[in-house]
Scaffold this motif. Structure first.
Motif, PDB file in Angstrom:
ATOM      1  N   SER A 126       1.522  -3.530  10.978  1.00 21.17           N
ATOM      2  CA  SER A 126       1.121  -2.305  10.774  1.00 21.17           C
ATOM      3  C   SER A 126       1.978  -1.213  10.769  1.00 21.17           C
ATOM      4  O   SER A 126       3.241  -1.602  11.067  1.00 21.17           O
ATOM      5  CB  SER A 126       0.099  -1.793  12.023  1.00 21.17           C
ATOM      6  OG  SER A 126       0.840  -1.805  13.451  1.00 21.17           O
TER       7      SER A 126
ATOM      8  N   ALA B 182      -1.268   8.279   7.241  1.00 16.07           N
ATOM      9  CA  ALA B 182      -1.929   7.069   7.293  1.00 16.07           C
ATOM     10  C   ALA B 182      -1.501   6.187   8.255  1.00 16.07           C
ATOM     11  O   ALA B 182      -0.379   5.951   8.500  1.00 16.07           O
ATOM     12  CB  ALA B 182      -1.969   6.572   5.674  1.00 16.07           C
TER      13      ALA B 182
ATOM     14  N   THR C 250      -2.828  -5.224   8.747  1.00 14.97           N
ATOM     15  CA  THR C 250      -3.744  -6.099   8.172  1.00 14.97           C
ATOM     16  C   THR C 250      -4.422  -7.088   9.035  1.00 14.97           C
ATOM     17  O   THR C 250      -3.949  -6.898  10.427  1.00 14.97           O
ATOM     18  CB  THR C 250      -2.271  -7.079   7.430  1.00 14.97           C
ATOM     19  OG1 THR C 250      -1.325  -7.307   8.327  1.00 14.97           O
ATOM     20  CG2 THR C 250      -1.631  -6.150   6.261  1.00 14.97           C
TER      21      THR C 250
ATOM     22  N   PHE D 139       1.115  -1.011   0.144  1.00 12.94           N
ATOM     23  CA  PHE D 139      -0.308  -0.062   0.112  1.00 12.94           C
ATOM     24  C   PHE D 139       0.788   1.194  -0.140  1.00 12.94           C
ATOM     25  O   PHE D 139       2.075   1.411   0.743  1.00 12.94           O
ATOM     26  CB  PHE D 139      -0.916   0.044   1.159  1.00 12.94           C
ATOM     27  CG  PHE D 139      -1.679   1.414   1.212  1.00 12.94           C
ATOM     28  CD1 PHE D 139      -3.041   1.310   0.520  1.00 12.94           C
ATOM     29  CD2 PHE D 139      -1.415   2.305   2.000  1.00 12.94           C
ATOM     30  CE1 PHE D 139      -3.719   2.525   0.716  1.00 12.94           C
ATOM     31  CE2 PHE D 139      -2.113   3.328   2.081  1.00 12.94           C
ATOM     32  CZ  PHE D 139      -3.443   3.508   1.189  1.00 12.94           C
TER      33      PHE D 139
ATOM     34  N   VAL E 107      -6.946   0.621   6.160  1.00 10.18           N
ATOM     35  CA  VAL E 107      -6.266   1.969   6.056  1.00 10.18           C
ATOM     36  C   VAL E 107      -7.111   3.360   6.683  1.00 10.18           C
ATOM     37  O   VAL E 107      -8.270   3.267   6.229  1.00 10.18           O
ATOM     38  CB  VAL E 107      -6.275   2.188   4.500  1.00 10.18           C
ATOM     39  CG1 VAL E 107      -5.320   3.670   4.346  1.00 10.18           C
ATOM     40  CG2 VAL E 107      -5.397   1.312   3.875  1.00 10.18           C
TER      41      VAL E 107
ATOM     42  N   GLU F  21      -6.920   7.524   7.101  1.00 14.63           N
ATOM     43  CA  GLU F  21      -5.941   8.609   6.590  1.00 14.63           C
ATOM     44  C   GLU F  21      -6.567   9.781   7.210  1.00 14.63           C
ATOM     45  O   GLU F  21      -7.683  10.129   7.179  1.00 14.63           O
ATOM     46  CB  GLU F  21      -6.056   8.762   5.171  1.00 14.63           C
ATOM     47  CG  GLU F  21      -5.438   7.479   4.266  1.00 14.63           C
ATOM     48  CD  GLU F  21      -5.926   7.463   2.797  1.00 14.63           C
ATOM     49  OE1 GLU F  21      -5.046   7.704   2.019  1.00 14.63           O
ATOM     50  OE2 GLU F  21      -7.187   7.203   2.749  1.00 14.63           O
TER      51      GLU F  21
ATOM     52  N   VAL G  22      -1.929   1.959   8.450  1.00 14.64           N
ATOM     53  CA  VAL G  22      -2.163   0.865   7.678  1.00 14.64           C
ATOM     54  C   VAL G  22      -2.082  -0.513   8.615  1.00 14.64           C
ATOM     55  O   VAL G  22      -0.911  -0.565   9.232  1.00 14.64           O
ATOM     56  CB  VAL G  22      -1.517   0.591   6.250  1.00 14.64           C
ATOM     57  CG1 VAL G  22      -2.027   1.737   5.338  1.00 14.64           C
ATOM     58  CG2 VAL G  22      -0.046   0.938   6.473  1.00 14.64           C
TER      59      VAL G  22
ATOM     60  N   LEU H 113      -6.987  -5.428   4.353  1.00 15.80           N
ATOM     61  CA  LEU H 113      -6.220  -4.396   4.743  1.00 15.80           C
ATOM     62  C   LEU H 113      -6.992  -3.337   5.254  1.00 15.80           C
ATOM     63  O   LEU H 113      -7.947  -2.880   4.555  1.00 15.80           O
ATOM     64  CB  LEU H 113      -5.406  -3.953   3.306  1.00 15.80           C
ATOM     65  CG  LEU H 113      -4.616  -2.683   3.270  1.00 15.80           C
ATOM     66  CD1 LEU H 113      -3.381  -2.777   3.836  1.00 15.80           C
ATOM     67  CD2 LEU H 113      -4.209  -2.351   1.927  1.00 15.80           C
TER      68      LEU H 113
END
Length: 230
Positions: free
Chosen positions: A218, A18, A22, A3, A185, A187, A20, A183
């Motif tokens: 992460s 951001a 999993t 990503f 995300v 932001e 991120v 995933l």
């Protein structure tokens, strides 16, 4: 898989940050009603203090949408849309234990959170301007082609997994009962984004574990640390 954000995104939005993560084992996820109740109380307190447009997290996304040439009252980031809907009904439809939890966390922090079934993502996702050739699948089953320059979550096969950045997600990679891995995300653009996303990371690690979801890696992304590989 990966990503990342394209150079054009960082050039136009240098304050972007951001988070991120999993997650695996989604088929074993169960609803944690106590945590949803706690998050709902936090949402109620925020909404009693401020209108959505006054929240710094939302105001920063409105500015980002304006920079993209979009009317922020016509196209709202996902967290604002959720908050406005929740203010009216004090409830949201239930979709999936993970999605329901993330929606509540998104509203509590006023930060948009996207979650993608990685089985339906080709190689990875880059947040980037569209070329005009991407295909976007609506929840009604229609296929749309984002206009050139529109910001999308694009994968290596030319699928657009969102429209207008955080405005609307694609049905193609939406989490369902059969989803196994995802995933996640989040932001943000506001001044305290880095600290708020760090707090959100801790909250998600605790909350999702309570759902029975297995968390993987992460990362917090910034202009100096742009790529997340998983």
């Amino acid at each position: 898989m990966y990503f990342t954000h394209a150079d054009e995104i960082w050039a136009a939005h240098p304050n972007l940050r951001a988070l991120v993560l999993t997650a695996d084992g989604l088929t074993s996820a169960t609803t944690d009603e106590a945590r949803l109740t706690d998050l709902a109380e936090r949402i109620d307190r925020r909404q009693s203090e401020q209108a959505e447009a006054q929240m710094p997290e939302i105001a920063a996304w409105r500015e980002a949408f304006t920079r993209m040439g979009l009317k922020p009252t016509q196209y709202r980031c996902a967290s604002e849309a959720l908050l406005r809907r929740y203010r009216k009904d004090k409830s949201l439809p239930s979709f999936h234990p993970l999605v329901d939890h993330l929606n509540h966390v998104s509203m509590a922090y006023a930060i948009p959170i996207a979650v993608f079934d990685v089985a339906h993502v080709d190689t990875g996702i880059t947040v980037r301007p569209a070329t005009g050739a991407e295909s976007y699948e609506t929840f009604q089953g229609d296929i749309e082609n984002p206009a050139p320059g529109e910001v999308v979550f694009g994968d290596a096969a030319g699928h657009a997994h969102s429209r207008r950045w955080t405005f609307r997600q694609s049905a193609r990679s939406a989490v369902s009962k059969s989803s196994e891995s995802a995933l996640i995300v989040a932001e943000a653009h506001h001044a305290s984004a880095a600290g708020d996303l760090t707090a959100m990371e801790a909250e998600l690690k605790t909350g999702l574990a309570a759902l029975g979801v297995t968390l993987g890696s992460s990362a917090l992304l910034s202009e100096s640390h742009r790529l997340f590989e998983f």
